[in-house]
Design a protein around this motif. Structure first.
Motif, PDB file in Angstrom:
ATOM      1  N   LEU A  71      -3.315  13.648 -26.355  1.00 54.18           N
ATOM      2  CA  LEU A  71      -4.392  13.086 -27.161  1.00 54.18           C
ATOM      3  C   LEU A  71      -4.114  11.626 -27.491  1.00 54.18           C
ATOM      4  CD1 LEU A  71      -7.010  13.368 -28.804  1.00 54.18           C
ATOM      5  CD2 LEU A  71      -5.613  14.204 -30.696  1.00 54.18           C
ATOM      6  N   LEU A  72      -2.888  11.316 -27.881  1.00 50.87           N
ATOM      7  CA  LEU A  72      -2.520   9.936 -28.208  1.00 50.87           C
ATOM      8  C   LEU A  72      -2.614   9.043 -26.976  1.00 50.87           C
ATOM      9  CD1 LEU A  72      -1.549   7.898 -30.277  1.00 50.87           C
ATOM     10  CD2 LEU A  72       0.787   8.635 -29.804  1.00 50.87           C
ATOM     11  N   MET A  73      -2.181   9.542 -25.831  1.00 50.80           N
ATOM     12  CA  MET A  73      -2.274   8.756 -24.594  1.00 50.80           C
ATOM     13  C   MET A  73      -3.732   8.497 -24.239  1.00 50.80           C
ATOM     14  SD  MET A  73       0.780   9.795 -22.035  1.00 50.80           S
ATOM     15  CE  MET A  73       0.301   8.501 -20.941  1.00 50.80           C
ATOM     16  N   PHE A  74      -4.591   9.493 -24.391  1.00 52.52           N
ATOM     17  CA  PHE A  74      -6.007   9.322 -24.078  1.00 52.52           C
ATOM     18  C   PHE A  74      -6.641   8.258 -24.968  1.00 52.52           C
ATOM     19  CE2 PHE A  74     -10.442  10.415 -24.986  1.00 52.52           C
ATOM     20  CZ  PHE A  74     -10.976  10.283 -23.710  1.00 52.52           C
ATOM     21  N   ILE A  75      -6.365   8.323 -26.249  1.00 52.41           N
ATOM     22  CA  ILE A  75      -6.928   7.350 -27.192  1.00 52.41           C
ATOM     23  C   ILE A  75      -6.445   5.939 -26.850  1.00 52.41           C
ATOM     24  CG2 ILE A  75      -6.947   6.595 -29.596  1.00 52.41           C
ATOM     25  CD1 ILE A  75      -6.796   9.579 -30.356  1.00 52.41           C
ATOM     26  N   ALA A  76      -5.137   5.802 -26.616  1.00 53.90           N
ATOM     27  CA  ALA A  76      -4.566   4.479 -26.350  1.00 53.90           C
ATOM     28  C   ALA A  76      -5.081   3.900 -25.035  1.00 53.90           C
ATOM     29  CB  ALA A  76      -3.048   4.562 -26.339  1.00 53.90           C
ATOM     30  N   LYS A  77      -5.182   4.729 -24.008  1.00 54.99           N
ATOM     31  CA  LYS A  77      -5.635   4.232 -22.704  1.00 54.99           C
ATOM     32  C   LYS A  77      -7.082   3.766 -22.738  1.00 54.99           C
ATOM     33  CE  LYS A  77      -2.421   6.523 -19.626  1.00 54.99           C
ATOM     34  NZ  LYS A  77      -2.245   7.353 -18.444  1.00 54.99           N
ATOM     35  N   THR A  78      -7.905   4.344 -23.599  1.00 53.11           N
ATOM     36  CA  THR A  78      -9.290   3.894 -23.697  1.00 53.11           C
ATOM     37  C   THR A  78      -9.415   2.568 -24.448  1.00 53.11           C
ATOM     38  OG1 THR A  78      -9.670   5.217 -25.681  1.00 53.11           O
ATOM     39  CG2 THR A  78     -10.241   6.221 -23.579  1.00 53.11           C
ATOM     40  N   LEU A  79      -8.413   2.207 -25.223  1.00 51.68           N
ATOM     41  CA  LEU A  79      -8.473   0.974 -26.014  1.00 51.68           C
ATOM     42  C   LEU A  79      -7.942  -0.257 -25.280  1.00 51.68           C
ATOM     43  CD1 LEU A  79      -7.205   2.310 -29.455  1.00 51.68           C
ATOM     44  CD2 LEU A  79      -9.536   1.657 -28.880  1.00 51.68           C
ATOM     45  N   VAL A  80      -6.992  -0.078 -24.385  1.00 50.80           N
ATOM     46  CA  VAL A  80      -6.271  -1.210 -23.804  1.00 50.80           C
ATOM     47  C   VAL A  80      -6.858  -1.657 -22.471  1.00 50.80           C
ATOM     48  CG1 VAL A  80      -4.115  -0.568 -24.947  1.00 50.80           C
ATOM     49  CG2 VAL A  80      -4.574   0.287 -22.664  1.00 50.80           C
ATOM     50  N   ASP A  81      -6.479  -2.876 -22.052  1.00 54.72           N
ATOM     51  CA  ASP A  81      -6.882  -3.411 -20.754  1.00 54.72           C
ATOM     52  C   ASP A  81      -5.965  -2.939 -19.636  1.00 54.72           C
ATOM     53  OD1 ASP A  81      -9.059  -4.819 -21.739  1.00 54.72           O
ATOM     54  OD2 ASP A  81      -7.865  -6.611 -22.152  1.00 54.72           O
ATOM     55  N   ASN A  82      -4.724  -2.640 -19.960  1.00 53.69           N
ATOM     56  CA  ASN A  82      -3.741  -2.217 -18.965  1.00 53.69           C
ATOM     57  C   ASN A  82      -3.288  -0.782 -19.279  1.00 53.69           C
ATOM     58  OD1 ASN A  82      -1.825  -2.071 -16.986  1.00 53.69           O
ATOM     59  ND2 ASN A  82      -0.473  -3.629 -17.856  1.00 53.69           N
ATOM     60  N   PRO A  83      -4.083   0.231 -18.877  1.00 53.80           N
ATOM     61  CA  PRO A  83      -3.738   1.614 -19.237  1.00 53.80           C
ATOM     62  C   PRO A  83      -2.487   2.151 -18.536  1.00 53.80           C
ATOM     63  CG  PRO A  83      -5.684   1.574 -17.848  1.00 53.80           C
ATOM     64  CD  PRO A  83      -5.346   0.149 -18.173  1.00 53.80           C
ATOM     65  N   ASP A  84      -2.059   1.498 -17.459  1.00 49.22           N
ATOM     66  CA  ASP A  84      -0.849   1.958 -16.772  1.00 49.22           C
ATOM     67  C   ASP A  84       0.411   1.670 -17.581  1.00 49.22           C
ATOM     68  OD1 ASP A  84      -2.390   2.839 -14.649  1.00 49.22           O
ATOM     69  OD2 ASP A  84      -2.239   0.923 -13.585  1.00 49.22           O
TER      70      ASP A  84
END
Length: 75
Positions: free
Chosen positions: A4-17
């Motif tokens: 859940l935390l990874m999903f939230i963070a990846k949607t916010l950032v420009d570099n999800p990798d």
């Protein structure tokens, strides 16, 4: 909770990798360490920490029935 935390963070950032979450479970609490790219740090924290507080609130609400408190650290 890590997913859940990874999903939230990846949607916010420009570099999800560059998003990584490390889960450490202790006897009394669970700590989730969120690591993002340095350029994306402001997007995860937000103005006056509002986005970081919202992330912590969502994670806290999702883990209410687990018995152990979950803390989110942003690094």
């Amino acid at each position: 909770m890590k997913e859940l935390l990874m999903f939230i963070a990846k949607t916010l950032v420009d570099n999800p990798d560059a998003v990584h979450v490390q889960e450490t479970e202790g006897p009394e609490a669970v700590i989730l360490e969120l690591n993002v790219d340095q350029e994306d740090m402001g997007k995860v924290i937000g103005k006056q920490g509002r986005i970081a507080k919202a992330i912590r609130t969502v994670i806290k609400a999702a883990t209410l029935g687990q018995g152990k408190p979950v803390f989110v650290e942003i690094k």
